[in-house]
Design an enzyme around this catalytic site. Structure first.
Site, PDB file in Angstrom:
ATOM      1  N   VAL A  50     -14.339  11.352   5.071  1.00  0.00           N
ATOM      2  CA  VAL A  50     -15.345  12.467   5.215  1.00  0.00           C
ATOM      3  C   VAL A  50     -14.316  13.790   5.467  1.00  0.00           C
ATOM      4  O   VAL A  50     -14.620  14.724   5.012  1.00  0.00           O
ATOM      5  CB  VAL A  50     -16.388  12.298   6.494  1.00  0.00           C
ATOM      6  CG1 VAL A  50     -15.492  12.155   7.882  1.00  0.00           C
ATOM      7  CG2 VAL A  50     -17.269  13.277   6.700  1.00  0.00           C
TER       8      VAL A  50
ATOM      9  N   ALA B  79     -24.622   0.309  10.500  1.00  0.00           N
ATOM     10  CA  ALA B  79     -24.356   0.040  12.050  1.00  0.00           C
ATOM     11  C   ALA B  79     -23.515   1.230  12.139  1.00  0.00           C
ATOM     12  O   ALA B  79     -22.337   1.332  11.181  1.00  0.00           O
ATOM     13  CB  ALA B  79     -23.776  -1.313  12.433  1.00  0.00           C
TER      14      ALA B  79
ATOM     15  N   ARG C 142      -1.103  -2.292  -6.111  1.00  0.00           N
ATOM     16  CA  ARG C 142      -2.192  -3.080  -6.895  1.00  0.00           C
ATOM     17  C   ARG C 142      -2.177  -2.389  -8.480  1.00  0.00           C
ATOM     18  O   ARG C 142      -2.166  -1.291  -8.570  1.00  0.00           O
ATOM     19  CB  ARG C 142      -3.494  -3.142  -6.582  1.00  0.00           C
ATOM     20  CG  ARG C 142      -3.724  -3.549  -5.147  1.00  0.00           C
ATOM     21  CD  ARG C 142      -4.960  -4.048  -4.788  1.00  0.00           C
ATOM     22  NE  ARG C 142      -5.739  -4.799  -5.519  1.00  0.00           N
ATOM     23  CZ  ARG C 142      -7.137  -5.004  -5.317  1.00  0.00           C
ATOM     24  NH1 ARG C 142      -7.881  -4.444  -4.497  1.00  0.00           N
ATOM     25  NH2 ARG C 142      -7.651  -6.173  -5.938  1.00  0.00           N
TER      26      ARG C 142
ATOM     27  N   HIS D  14      -6.260   8.860  11.321  1.00  0.00           N
ATOM     28  CA  HIS D  14      -5.407   9.925  10.947  1.00  0.00           C
ATOM     29  C   HIS D  14      -5.412  10.538   9.562  1.00  0.00           C
ATOM     30  O   HIS D  14      -5.697   9.618   8.644  1.00  0.00           O
ATOM     31  CB  HIS D  14      -3.974   9.411  11.330  1.00  0.00           C
ATOM     32  CG  HIS D  14      -3.846   7.866  10.536  1.00  0.00           C
ATOM     33  ND1 HIS D  14      -4.456   6.970  11.259  1.00  0.00           N
ATOM     34  CD2 HIS D  14      -2.927   7.403   9.720  1.00  0.00           C
ATOM     35  CE1 HIS D  14      -4.224   5.556  10.356  1.00  0.00           C
ATOM     36  NE2 HIS D  14      -3.406   6.127   9.551  1.00  0.00           N
TER      37      HIS D  14
ATOM     38  N   ALA E  82      -4.730  -2.121   2.054  1.00  0.00           N
ATOM     39  CA  ALA E  82      -6.288  -2.585   2.783  1.00  0.00           C
ATOM     40  C   ALA E  82      -7.144  -2.116   1.599  1.00  0.00           C
ATOM     41  O   ALA E  82      -6.936  -1.011   1.006  1.00  0.00           O
ATOM     42  CB  ALA E  82      -6.298  -2.073   3.991  1.00  0.00           C
TER      43      ALA E  82
ATOM     44  N   GLU F  80     -11.222   1.139  14.465  1.00  0.00           N
ATOM     45  CA  GLU F  80     -12.754   0.781  13.982  1.00  0.00           C
ATOM     46  C   GLU F  80     -13.027  -0.750  14.775  1.00  0.00           C
ATOM     47  O   GLU F  80     -14.115  -1.346  14.729  1.00  0.00           O
ATOM     48  CB  GLU F  80     -12.889   0.493  12.451  1.00  0.00           C
ATOM     49  CG  GLU F  80     -12.988   1.695  11.863  1.00  0.00           C
ATOM     50  CD  GLU F  80     -14.440   2.465  12.242  1.00  0.00           C
ATOM     51  OE1 GLU F  80     -15.377   1.794  12.274  1.00  0.00           O
ATOM     52  OE2 GLU F  80     -14.437   3.913  12.175  1.00  0.00           O
TER      53      GLU F  80
ATOM     54  N   SER G  48      -6.767  -0.927  13.429  1.00  0.00           N
ATOM     55  CA  SER G  48      -7.477   0.098  13.031  1.00  0.00           C
ATOM     56  C   SER G  48      -8.498   0.235  14.345  1.00  0.00           C
ATOM     57  O   SER G  48      -8.968  -0.750  14.957  1.00  0.00           O
ATOM     58  CB  SER G  48      -8.489   0.045  12.007  1.00  0.00           C
ATOM     59  OG  SER G  48      -9.517   1.021  12.088  1.00  0.00           O
TER      60      SER G  48
ATOM     61  N   TYR H 184     -15.376  -4.083   7.651  1.00  0.00           N
ATOM     62  CA  TYR H 184     -13.985  -3.502   7.639  1.00  0.00           C
ATOM     63  C   TYR H 184     -13.468  -3.886   9.124  1.00  0.00           C
ATOM     64  O   TYR H 184     -12.559  -4.269   9.329  1.00  0.00           O
ATOM     65  CB  TYR H 184     -14.186  -1.872   7.450  1.00  0.00           C
ATOM     66  CG  TYR H 184     -12.546  -1.492   7.610  1.00  0.00           C
ATOM     67  CD1 TYR H 184     -11.705  -1.457   6.628  1.00  0.00           C
ATOM     68  CD2 TYR H 184     -12.474  -0.830   8.852  1.00  0.00           C
ATOM     69  CE1 TYR H 184     -10.547  -0.882   6.807  1.00  0.00           C
ATOM     70  CE2 TYR H 184     -11.194  -0.203   9.104  1.00  0.00           C
ATOM     71  CZ  TYR H 184     -10.350  -0.062   8.233  1.00  0.00           C
ATOM     72  OH  TYR H 184      -8.773   0.589   8.280  1.00  0.00           O
TER      73      TYR H 184
ATOM     74  N   GLY I 248       0.708  -1.185   0.165  1.00  0.00           N
ATOM     75  CA  GLY I 248      -0.032  -0.075  -0.016  1.00  0.00           C
ATOM     76  C   GLY I 248       0.775   1.108  -0.098  1.00  0.00           C
ATOM     77  O   GLY I 248       0.347   2.201   0.575  1.00  0.00           O
TER      78      GLY I 248
END
Length: 373
Positions: free
Chosen positions: A198, A289, A35, A188, A92, A137, A135, A158, A10
């Site tokens: 966002v 969610a 990729r 970050h 990712a 998350e 993460s 995710y 990445g």
């Protein structure tokens, strides 16, 4: 002395490009994986190719290869070729919202991708140090503040995919003795952030509003709270984690939380606009969610790695707004493109206010463009 080799999956992303710069400055030979895509995805590291060239010589400081985390053979081929000392797995499917629509591919890339790397290391290269980009998350609906001991309750494919990779990294460390570590990074950002996040959407579309291209910004949940730090600082602690004397897992965060509404207001305030005059809210951007609040407790990293963030919320918003204003106003021909010219801090914010004042007073914006040439 032999130079260390680092492999970054990445490398074309926000974190990957900053990490490549950082490691090159440290004297590493940096090898990156991206990729294959039909459109160029090299913008964030093109300056490194220009600086170091595109040679295939073994000691070329910076090289990039095509490989894919869904293809174990391609990953093995790159590891066999470069024999890195350290692997930073930053590749990712990185968007939480998209993971609801592409759950299977998210699991394939974000969980099975790390598993493929770990298996190669277990089988052939147990000495290579491995960093897994975990993460915040993963914490999901767990009560903040969240640290390394907090129960993880992810709320998206995710988050679940990242949590599985987190546990695989710990398993391969404990079961097979790999130097495998997790950096649990809270949100970050930077001027290099992708548009489908966002924060970048806010700053980029604010620049379009200033340029007169759009008059509305459409967002979803404004009340979600996030702990936002600066990507360029966070990649430094990725390196520090792999330099620690033993493999371990660390939460990396600013220990401050702000809502999406806070980010929106701070951005618009910088150019003297009221965000309420330009905002539309759409259910389209609400997720099945939601994660209501993320707030990191980074005490372990502070004590063990002697790391703490310097850039906090207001400075982060400022740099992102300035960068997007510069790019858009030059692209639109409102300000001239002047390579190599470094402007004082606040220059583009002041120009934005000037443009908005011209428009409010029905003055011709082309006269401003002429003044700046």
């Amino acid at each position: 002395m032999k130079r260390k080799v680092a492999l970054i999956t990445g490398v074309g992303g926000q974190d990957g490009s900053y990490l490549a710069e950082f490691l090159l400055d440290k004297g590493y030979l940096v090898r990156g994986i991206i990729r294959r895509a039909s459109l160029p995805n090299t913008k964030r590291f093109e300056h490194l190719v220009l600086k170091y060239g595109a040679s295939d010589e073994p000691n070329t400081p910076f090289r990039v290869e095509y490989a894919d985390l869904t293809d174990a053979q391609s990953i093995r081929k790159v590891i066999d070729k470069f024999r890195p000392d350290e692997i930073y797995n930053l590749g990712a499917q990185s968007h939480v919202g998209i993971s609801f629509d592409n759950a299977e591919s998210t699991i394939n890339i974000n969980t099975l991708g790390p598993l493929r790397i770990l298996e190669i290391l277990r089988q052939s290269y147990p000495h290579i140090k491995y960093y897994q980009a975990s993460s915040s998350e993963m914490f999901g609906i767990a009560q903040p503040p969240q640290n390394e001991s907090t129960v993880m309750l992810p709320q998206s494919p995710y988050g679940i995919a990242k949590l599985a990779a987190y546990h695989l990294t710990r398993l391969y460390r404990n079961a097979y003795g790999l130097f495998a570590c997790n950096g649990i990074l809270f949100n970050h950002e930077s001027p290099r952030r992708g548009f489908n996040f966002v924060t970048k959407k806010i700053t980029k579309e604010l620049a379009k509003i200033v340029a007169g291209e759009i008059d509305k910004i459409t967002l979803g949940n404004l009340d979600a709270k996030r702990d936002w730090g600066y990507s360029k600082e966070y990649i430094e602690v990725m390196w520090a984690i792999l330099q620690h004397d033993r493999p371990d897992d660390f939460v990396i965060a600013t220990e401050e939380t702000h809502t999406v509404r806070d980010f929106l207001k701070e951005s618009f305030d910088l150019v003297g606009l009221k965000y309420e005059d330009y905002l539309e809210v759409s259910d389209k951007f609400h997720r099945p969610a939601e994660v209501p609040a993320l707030l990191g407790d980074a005490k372990k990293a502070k004590v063990t790695l002697n790391w703490s963030p310097k850039v906090k919320f207001k400075e982060l918003v400022y740099m992102m707004v300035e960068a997007d204003l510069k790019e858009k106003l030059e692209e639109a021909g409102i300000l001239p493109i002047q390579p190599g010219v470094v402007r004082e801090k606040g220059y583009y914010l002041n120009k934005a206010k000037e443009i908005l004042s011209y428009r409010q007073n029905n003055k011709n914006i082309e006269s401003l463009s002429t003044e700046n040439n």
